[in-house]
Design a protein around this motif. Sequence first.
Motif, PDB file in Angstrom:
ATOM      1  N   UNK A 153     -23.948 -11.039 -29.562  1.00  0.00           N
ATOM      2  CA  UNK A 153     -22.537 -11.388 -29.399  1.00  0.00           C
ATOM      3  C   UNK A 153     -22.338 -12.239 -28.147  1.00  0.00           C
ATOM      4  N   UNK A 154     -23.058 -11.906 -27.089  1.00  0.00           N
ATOM      5  CA  UNK A 154     -22.949 -12.699 -25.855  1.00  0.00           C
ATOM      6  C   UNK A 154     -23.469 -14.108 -26.094  1.00  0.00           C
ATOM      7  N   UNK A 155     -24.609 -14.237 -26.790  1.00  0.00           N
ATOM      8  CA  UNK A 155     -25.158 -15.557 -27.094  1.00  0.00           C
ATOM      9  C   UNK A 155     -24.196 -16.385 -27.949  1.00  0.00           C
ATOM     10  N   UNK A 156     -23.509 -15.714 -28.878  1.00  0.00           N
ATOM     11  CA  UNK A 156     -22.562 -16.395 -29.767  1.00  0.00           C
ATOM     12  C   UNK A 156     -21.174 -16.506 -29.150  1.00  0.00           C
ATOM     13  N   UNK A 157     -21.027 -15.980 -27.927  1.00  0.00           N
ATOM     14  CA  UNK A 157     -19.743 -15.998 -27.210  1.00  0.00           C
ATOM     15  C   UNK A 157     -18.647 -15.299 -28.022  1.00  0.00           C
ATOM     16  N   UNK A 158     -19.007 -14.116 -28.537  1.00  0.00           N
ATOM     17  CA  UNK A 158     -18.070 -13.305 -29.305  1.00  0.00           C
ATOM     18  C   UNK A 158     -17.675 -12.078 -28.492  1.00  0.00           C
ATOM     19  N   UNK A 159     -16.432 -11.706 -28.584  1.00  0.00           N
ATOM     20  CA  UNK A 159     -15.980 -10.463 -27.970  1.00  0.00           C
ATOM     21  C   UNK A 159     -15.817  -9.431 -29.083  1.00  0.00           C
ATOM     22  N   UNK A 160     -16.565  -8.337 -28.987  1.00  0.00           N
ATOM     23  CA  UNK A 160     -16.528  -7.306 -30.017  1.00  0.00           C
ATOM     24  C   UNK A 160     -15.973  -6.013 -29.436  1.00  0.00           C
ATOM     25  N   UNK A 161     -15.241  -5.298 -30.274  1.00  0.00           N
ATOM     26  CA  UNK A 161     -14.782  -3.973 -29.873  1.00  0.00           C
ATOM     27  C   UNK A 161     -15.941  -2.994 -30.041  1.00  0.00           C
ATOM     28  N   UNK A 162     -15.789  -1.799 -29.502  1.00  0.00           N
ATOM     29  CA  UNK A 162     -16.838  -0.785 -29.638  1.00  0.00           C
ATOM     30  C   UNK A 162     -17.063  -0.429 -31.105  1.00  0.00           C
ATOM     31  N   UNK A 163     -15.975  -0.372 -31.877  1.00  0.00           N
ATOM     32  CA  UNK A 163     -16.103  -0.056 -33.303  1.00  0.00           C
ATOM     33  C   UNK A 163     -16.892  -1.144 -34.031  1.00  0.00           C
ATOM     34  N   UNK A 164     -16.630  -2.408 -33.679  1.00  0.00           N
ATOM     35  CA  UNK A 164     -17.353  -3.519 -34.316  1.00  0.00           C
ATOM     36  C   UNK A 164     -18.832  -3.481 -33.943  1.00  0.00           C
ATOM     37  N   UNK A 165     -19.141  -3.140 -32.704  1.00  0.00           N
ATOM     38  CA  UNK A 165     -20.541  -3.058 -32.287  1.00  0.00           C
ATOM     39  C   UNK A 165     -21.291  -2.022 -33.097  1.00  0.00           C
ATOM     40  N   UNK A 166     -20.674  -0.849 -33.297  1.00  0.00           N
ATOM     41  CA  UNK A 166     -21.300   0.212 -34.093  1.00  0.00           C
ATOM     42  C   UNK A 166     -21.455  -0.242 -35.539  1.00  0.00           C
ATOM     43  N   UNK A 167     -20.404  -0.831 -36.074  1.00  0.00           N
ATOM     44  CA  UNK A 167     -20.420  -1.284 -37.472  1.00  0.00           C
ATOM     45  C   UNK A 167     -21.502  -2.347 -37.690  1.00  0.00           C
ATOM     46  N   UNK A 168     -21.559  -3.336 -36.782  1.00  0.00           N
ATOM     47  CA  UNK A 168     -22.531  -4.417 -36.951  1.00  0.00           C
ATOM     48  C   UNK A 168     -23.966  -3.955 -36.727  1.00  0.00           C
ATOM     49  N   UNK A 169     -24.174  -3.005 -35.839  1.00  0.00           N
ATOM     50  CA  UNK A 169     -25.535  -2.514 -35.635  1.00  0.00           C
ATOM     51  C   UNK A 169     -26.038  -1.823 -36.900  1.00  0.00           C
ATOM     52  N   UNK A 170     -25.161  -1.061 -37.573  1.00  0.00           N
ATOM     53  CA  UNK A 170     -25.555  -0.420 -38.832  1.00  0.00           C
ATOM     54  C   UNK A 170     -25.796  -1.458 -39.920  1.00  0.00           C
TER      55      UNK A 170
END
Length: 93
Positions: free
Chosen positions: A11-28
């Motif tokens: 997300x940092x490389x893509x310059x995206x700001x993610x919420x904690x819920x999105x981080x969990x969702x995307x990792x799965x």
Amino acid sequence: MITIKDVEHVAKLARLELTEEEKVKFSKQLGDILKYVEQMNEVDTTNVEPMSHAIPVVNVMREDVVVQEQTKEELMANAPCKEDGFFRVPKIN
């Protein structure tokens, strides 16, 4: 398995700001995708020829061959206005 730290890095490389819920969702989701891709290692590809495209790609262009060469005089014959062997055109301001 893709960790939340991996998702944060991408997300940092893509310059995206993610919420904690999105981080969990995307990792799965990314972990599930990688598990699916790992299944491809189980397929026997011994007699499969490597390819760069899913379908055969052929050049449909014709050979570049000069069929008729015109002289400068033949080309200048159609010019509405010429001067010293060149096309004369209106001045552009």
